[in-house]
Design a protein around this motif. Sequence first.
Motif, PDB file in Angstrom:
ATOM      1  N   MET A 140       0.839  -1.179   0.000  1.00 31.49           N
ATOM      2  CA  MET A 140       0.000   0.000   0.000  1.00 31.49           C
ATOM      3  C   MET A 140       0.884   1.242   0.000  1.00 31.49           C
ATOM      4  SD  MET A 140      -2.660   1.292   2.925  1.00 31.49           S
ATOM      5  CE  MET A 140      -4.129   0.613   2.215  1.00 31.49           C
ATOM      6  N   ASN A 141       0.537   2.201  -0.832  1.00 27.82           N
ATOM      7  CA  ASN A 141       1.282   3.447  -0.918  1.00 27.82           C
ATOM      8  C   ASN A 141       0.729   4.442   0.093  1.00 27.82           C
ATOM      9  OD1 ASN A 141       3.040   5.388  -1.818  1.00 27.82           O
ATOM     10  ND2 ASN A 141       1.761   5.992  -3.545  1.00 27.82           N
ATOM     11  N   ILE A 142       1.577   4.877   1.009  1.00 23.89           N
ATOM     12  CA  ILE A 142       1.192   5.857   2.017  1.00 23.89           C
ATOM     13  C   ILE A 142       1.995   7.125   1.767  1.00 23.89           C
ATOM     14  CG2 ILE A 142       1.249   6.386   4.485  1.00 23.89           C
ATOM     15  CD1 ILE A 142       0.573   3.519   5.056  1.00 23.89           C
ATOM     16  N   SER A 143       1.299   8.253   1.734  1.00 24.63           N
ATOM     17  CA  SER A 143       1.939   9.534   1.425  1.00 24.63           C
ATOM     18  C   SER A 143       2.975   9.904   2.477  1.00 24.63           C
ATOM     19  CB  SER A 143       0.877  10.627   1.327  1.00 24.63           C
ATOM     20  OG  SER A 143      -0.029  10.334   0.299  1.00 24.63           O
ATOM     21  N   GLU A 144       4.011  10.589   2.018  1.00 21.98           N
ATOM     22  CA  GLU A 144       5.142  10.986   2.860  1.00 21.98           C
ATOM     23  C   GLU A 144       4.994  12.432   3.321  1.00 21.98           C
ATOM     24  OE1 GLU A 144       7.312   8.755   3.689  1.00 21.98           O
ATOM     25  OE2 GLU A 144       7.082   7.221   2.153  1.00 21.98           O
ATOM     26  N   GLY A 145       5.965  12.894   4.103  1.00 24.55           N
ATOM     27  CA  GLY A 145       6.029  14.287   4.535  1.00 24.55           C
ATOM     28  C   GLY A 145       6.864  15.100   3.557  1.00 24.55           C
ATOM     29  N   HIS A 173      10.565  14.258   5.713  1.00 23.34           N
ATOM     30  CA  HIS A 173      10.667  12.927   6.299  1.00 23.34           C
ATOM     31  C   HIS A 173       9.831  11.894   5.546  1.00 23.34           C
ATOM     32  CE1 HIS A 173      12.740  14.591   9.761  1.00 23.34           C
ATOM     33  NE2 HIS A 173      11.781  15.494   9.883  1.00 23.34           N
ATOM     34  N   THR A 174      10.315  10.659   5.574  1.00 20.03           N
ATOM     35  CA  THR A 174       9.534   9.533   5.055  1.00 20.03           C
ATOM     36  C   THR A 174       8.875   8.827   6.231  1.00 20.03           C
ATOM     37  OG1 THR A 174      11.454   8.077   5.144  1.00 20.03           O
ATOM     38  CG2 THR A 174      11.042   9.199   3.050  1.00 20.03           C
ATOM     39  N   VAL A 175       7.800   8.142   5.959  1.00 22.83           N
ATOM     40  CA  VAL A 175       7.052   7.460   7.025  1.00 22.83           C
ATOM     41  C   VAL A 175       7.849   6.239   7.496  1.00 22.83           C
ATOM     42  CG1 VAL A 175       4.881   6.359   7.659  1.00 22.83           C
ATOM     43  CG2 VAL A 175       4.887   8.205   5.973  1.00 22.83           C
ATOM     44  N   ASN A 182       2.965   0.757   9.510  1.00 25.88           N
ATOM     45  CA  ASN A 182       2.194  -0.445   9.845  1.00 25.88           C
ATOM     46  C   ASN A 182       0.956  -0.102  10.651  1.00 25.88           C
ATOM     47  OD1 ASN A 182       4.027  -2.078   8.530  1.00 25.88           O
ATOM     48  ND2 ASN A 182       5.193  -2.519  10.378  1.00 25.88           N
ATOM     49  N   GLN A 183       1.089   0.817  11.591  1.00 25.59           N
ATOM     50  CA  GLN A 183      -0.062   1.226  12.402  1.00 25.59           C
ATOM     51  C   GLN A 183      -1.096   1.977  11.554  1.00 25.59           C
ATOM     52  OE1 GLN A 183      -0.700   0.512  15.707  1.00 25.59           O
ATOM     53  NE2 GLN A 183       1.035  -0.865  15.472  1.00 25.59           N
ATOM     54  N   LEU A 184      -0.629   2.805  10.638  1.00 26.25           N
ATOM     55  CA  LEU A 184      -1.553   3.510   9.741  1.00 26.25           C
ATOM     56  C   LEU A 184      -2.327   2.516   8.879  1.00 26.25           C
ATOM     57  CD1 LEU A 184       0.609   6.540   8.579  1.00 26.25           C
ATOM     58  CD2 LEU A 184      -1.544   6.673   9.849  1.00 26.25           C
TER      59      LEU A 184
END
Length: 86
Positions: free
Chosen positions: A1-6, A9-11, A17-19
Amino acid sequence: MNISEGVVHTVPDDFKNQLQDNESALVTWEDITPLARNEWICWIEDAKREQTRDKRIRIAIENLTLGKRRPCCWPGCPHREKTRKG
């Protein structure tokens, strides 16, 4: 799953995993700005002890689930200023 970064900073994997495990938190995460995501990541990574980091991840997930967009009482990411252009 692709989760957006800051912005800077990267996630980190433990937070990612919690997201992924909390749909409500993830919906808020994807809705906030990259700058706001950066603040959450930096706040988590700024913890000096593993216990503090784990607590901050838990708080972040809880707050994102409630729709909160920024960490409370955080002066902001100091790294963003160092990379600012102009």
